[in-house]
Design a protein around this motif. Structure first.
Motif, PDB file in Angstrom:
ATOM      1  N   ALA A 287       0.859  -1.523  -0.025  1.00  0.00           N
ATOM      2  CA  ALA A 287       0.070   0.428   0.187  1.00  0.00           C
ATOM      3  C   ALA A 287       1.085   1.428   0.006  1.00  0.00           C
ATOM      4  O   ALA A 287       0.350   2.184  -0.796  1.00  0.00           O
ATOM      5  CB  ALA A 287      -1.097  -0.289   0.873  1.00  0.00           C
ATOM      6  N   HIS A 288       2.231   1.161   0.837  1.00  0.00           N
ATOM      7  CA  HIS A 288       2.715   2.663   1.330  1.00  0.00           C
ATOM      8  C   HIS A 288       3.188   3.018  -0.031  1.00  0.00           C
ATOM      9  O   HIS A 288       3.484   4.013  -0.682  1.00  0.00           O
ATOM     10  CB  HIS A 288       3.911   2.241   2.112  1.00  0.00           C
ATOM     11  N   ASN A 289       4.138   1.594  -1.048  1.00  0.00           N
ATOM     12  CA  ASN A 289       4.471   1.578  -2.585  1.00  0.00           C
ATOM     13  C   ASN A 289       3.705   2.194  -3.557  1.00  0.00           C
ATOM     14  O   ASN A 289       4.035   3.014  -4.496  1.00  0.00           O
ATOM     15  CB  ASN A 289       6.040   0.767  -2.441  1.00  0.00           C
ATOM     16  N   ARG A 290       2.520   2.299  -3.502  1.00  0.00           N
ATOM     17  CA  ARG A 290       1.032   2.185  -4.617  1.00  0.00           C
ATOM     18  C   ARG A 290       1.344   3.786  -4.063  1.00  0.00           C
ATOM     19  O   ARG A 290       0.880   4.827  -5.096  1.00  0.00           O
ATOM     20  CB  ARG A 290      -0.520   1.210  -4.279  1.00  0.00           C
ATOM     21  N   ALA A 291       1.134   4.046  -2.869  1.00  0.00           N
ATOM     22  CA  ALA A 291      -0.012   5.267  -2.543  1.00  0.00           C
ATOM     23  C   ALA A 291       1.969   6.579  -2.716  1.00  0.00           C
ATOM     24  O   ALA A 291       1.616   7.980  -3.610  1.00  0.00           O
ATOM     25  CB  ALA A 291       0.328   5.381  -0.761  1.00  0.00           C
ATOM     26  N   ILE A 292       3.258   6.119  -2.269  1.00  0.00           N
ATOM     27  CA  ILE A 292       3.843   7.109  -2.987  1.00  0.00           C
ATOM     28  C   ILE A 292       4.144   6.834  -4.145  1.00  0.00           C
ATOM     29  O   ILE A 292       4.328   8.244  -5.401  1.00  0.00           O
ATOM     30  CB  ILE A 292       5.129   6.754  -2.404  1.00  0.00           C
ATOM     31  N   ALA A 293       4.224   5.562  -5.176  1.00  0.00           N
ATOM     32  CA  ALA A 293       4.440   5.785  -6.548  1.00  0.00           C
ATOM     33  C   ALA A 293       3.113   6.700  -7.408  1.00  0.00           C
ATOM     34  O   ALA A 293       3.478   7.755  -8.481  1.00  0.00           O
ATOM     35  CB  ALA A 293       4.148   4.260  -7.568  1.00  0.00           C
ATOM     36  N   ASP A 294       1.459   6.866  -6.825  1.00  0.00           N
ATOM     37  CA  ASP A 294       0.958   7.253  -7.188  1.00  0.00           C
ATOM     38  C   ASP A 294       1.150   9.050  -7.216  1.00  0.00           C
ATOM     39  O   ASP A 294       0.790  10.048  -8.277  1.00  0.00           O
ATOM     40  CB  ASP A 294      -0.155   7.336  -6.423  1.00  0.00           C
ATOM     41  N   PHE A 295       1.430   9.495  -5.543  1.00  0.00           N
ATOM     42  CA  PHE A 295       1.443  10.212  -5.599  1.00  0.00           C
ATOM     43  C   PHE A 295       2.577  11.181  -6.689  1.00  0.00           C
ATOM     44  O   PHE A 295       2.474  12.855  -6.699  1.00  0.00           O
ATOM     45  CB  PHE A 295       2.288  11.196  -4.417  1.00  0.00           C
ATOM     46  N   CYS A 296       3.655  11.028  -7.315  1.00  0.00           N
ATOM     47  CA  CYS A 296       4.672  10.833  -8.134  1.00  0.00           C
ATOM     48  C   CYS A 296       4.477  10.990  -9.284  1.00  0.00           C
ATOM     49  O   CYS A 296       5.157  11.164  -9.837  1.00  0.00           O
ATOM     50  CB  CYS A 296       6.029  10.325  -7.318  1.00  0.00           C
ATOM     51  N   ARG A 297       3.123  10.372 -10.064  1.00  0.00           N
ATOM     52  CA  ARG A 297       2.936  10.103 -11.446  1.00  0.00           C
ATOM     53  C   ARG A 297       2.808  11.503 -11.697  1.00  0.00           C
ATOM     54  O   ARG A 297       2.154  11.497 -11.225  1.00  0.00           O
ATOM     55  CB  ARG A 297       2.016   9.071 -11.455  1.00  0.00           C
ATOM     56  N   GLY A 298       3.013  11.501 -12.886  1.00  0.00           N
ATOM     57  CA  GLY A 298       3.186  12.760 -13.381  1.00  0.00           C
ATOM     58  C   GLY A 298       3.972  13.491 -13.742  1.00  0.00           C
ATOM     59  O   GLY A 298       3.720  14.654 -14.063  1.00  0.00           O
ATOM     60  N   ASP A 299       4.907  13.664 -13.219  1.00  0.00           N
ATOM     61  CA  ASP A 299       6.023  14.596 -12.688  1.00  0.00           C
ATOM     62  C   ASP A 299       7.626  13.936 -12.477  1.00  0.00           C
ATOM     63  O   ASP A 299       7.492  12.997 -11.398  1.00  0.00           O
ATOM     64  CB  ASP A 299       5.853  15.751 -11.132  1.00  0.00           C
ATOM     65  N   LYS A 300       8.686  13.653 -14.119  1.00  0.00           N
ATOM     66  CA  LYS A 300       9.214  13.104 -13.820  1.00  0.00           C
ATOM     67  C   LYS A 300       9.950  13.382 -12.588  1.00  0.00           C
ATOM     68  O   LYS A 300      11.388  13.179 -12.185  1.00  0.00           O
ATOM     69  CB  LYS A 300       9.789  13.571 -14.817  1.00  0.00           C
ATOM     70  N   ARG A 301      10.088  14.833 -12.278  1.00  0.00           N
ATOM     71  CA  ARG A 301      11.126  16.278 -11.144  1.00  0.00           C
ATOM     72  C   ARG A 301      10.756  14.578 -10.184  1.00  0.00           C
ATOM     73  O   ARG A 301      12.019  14.597  -9.090  1.00  0.00           O
ATOM     74  CB  ARG A 301      10.879  17.263 -11.331  1.00  0.00           C
ATOM     75  N   LEU A 302       9.587  14.244 -10.212  1.00  0.00           N
ATOM     76  CA  LEU A 302       9.397  13.658  -8.430  1.00  0.00           C
ATOM     77  C   LEU A 302      10.096  12.380  -8.387  1.00  0.00           C
ATOM     78  O   LEU A 302       9.303  11.374  -9.018  1.00  0.00           O
ATOM     79  CB  LEU A 302       7.834  14.237  -8.294  1.00  0.00           C
ATOM     80  N   LEU A 303      10.309  11.960  -7.310  1.00  0.00           N
ATOM     81  CA  LEU A 303      11.354  10.276  -7.512  1.00  0.00           C
ATOM     82  C   LEU A 303      10.907   9.754  -5.797  1.00  0.00           C
ATOM     83  O   LEU A 303      11.188  10.569  -5.205  1.00  0.00           O
ATOM     84  CB  LEU A 303      12.510  10.849  -7.382  1.00  0.00           C
TER      85      LEU A 303
END
Length: 280
Positions: free
Chosen positions: A131-147
């Protein structure tokens, strides 16, 4: 004019300030009721108030302008982009950063750590990890600057390998691994070769970060009958005395990896040590 100009700036330690349901919303239905409540320290009602203020500014252009003007002053849940991905992208525009590693702050307290009397079951531990990794990936999706930085505990090697594979597929750019040793094995034990091989072959670094080394000092050292305050109105989750020792566990972790030859066995393995003090 951006805050940082004239060269490339990469932010190695940014955070999401989670809302209470931030991780739970990304958990499998059978895991959600088994996750622990979010441990947000002693912020209490002040946290809820800050979250409400941040939510309300979406409907108030003047409040948005004020938040942008005070970008470097607003902290915690009041900060621009604290938990809203669209605001975070705007904050990056204003900051002028080329990239930003994004860690969670309290999310792992739902399923990992010394926050419970009883160690989490494998189902909860790795269900929460997913769940954690889905959430962090979802937050950063759509902007290559967000790692996005995923989180994977090593307690059960085969499950850790599975969640590392999944986190990489989700787009996590790095994996936070606790510096607290898993169960009764060193991170250099051959049982974890599959973990290091996966990270090496995917060219994804592991990260050690504050909070992943367990409790820095016994609670009793904080029990001094003296007031401790912070900007949230309560005691810091990491306080001045903790900073005297937080370097110890990651130092042992990395020294073990070096002395036991892991970086020779996996020469392309990379790692980072973030917000752990500079004593060593």
């Amino acid at each position: 004019m951006a805050y940082a100009e004239g060269r490339i700036f990469n932010d190695a330690d940014s955070h999401i300030m989670e809302t209470r349901d931030w991780l739970i919303a990304h958990a499998d239905p059978d895991i959600r009721p088994k996750l622990h409540p979010l441990a947000i320290g002693s912020g209490g009602r002040m946290v809820e108030k800050a979250i409400a203020h941040a939510d309300q500014r979406h409907r108030d252009p003047a409040a948005v302008a004020d938040a942008e003007k005070n970008l470097m002053l607003r902290k915690g849940w009041e900060a621009l982009g604290a938990f809203d991905p669209d605001e975070r992208r705007r904050a990056l525009d204003l900051l002028g950063f080329s990239s930003q590693l994004v860690f969670t702050t309290f999310a792992i307290t739902h399923f990992w750590g010394e926050f419970d009397q009883v160690r989490a079951t494998p189902e909860v531990l790795y269900g929460g990890t997913r769940a954690h990794n889905r959430a962090i990936a979802d937050f950063c999706r759509g902007d290559k600057r967000l790692l996005g930085v995923g989180f994977v505990p090593l307690d059960i090697p085969e499950l850790a390998e599975k969640e590392i594979d999944e986190a990489i597929k989700l787009g996590c750019a790095a994996i936070h691994i606790p510096s607290l040793p898993p169960a009764k094995k060193s991170p250099s034990h051959p049982d974890f070769n599959g973990v290091w091989a996966r990270l090496q072959d995917a060219d994804v670094p592991f990260m050690l970060h504050i909070g992943g080394g367990g409790r820095a000092i016994p609670r009793a050292f904080h029990n001094n009958d003296r007031p401790v305050t912070d900007f949230l109105g309560g005691g810091e989750n990491i306080r001045s005395k903790d900073f005297m020792t937080i370097h110890v566990m990651p130092e042992i972790f990395l020294s073990t990896m070096v002395l036991d030859g892991i970086f020779e066995q996996f020469p392309r393995l990379r790692g980072g040590c973030i917000e752990q003090g500079a004593m060593w």
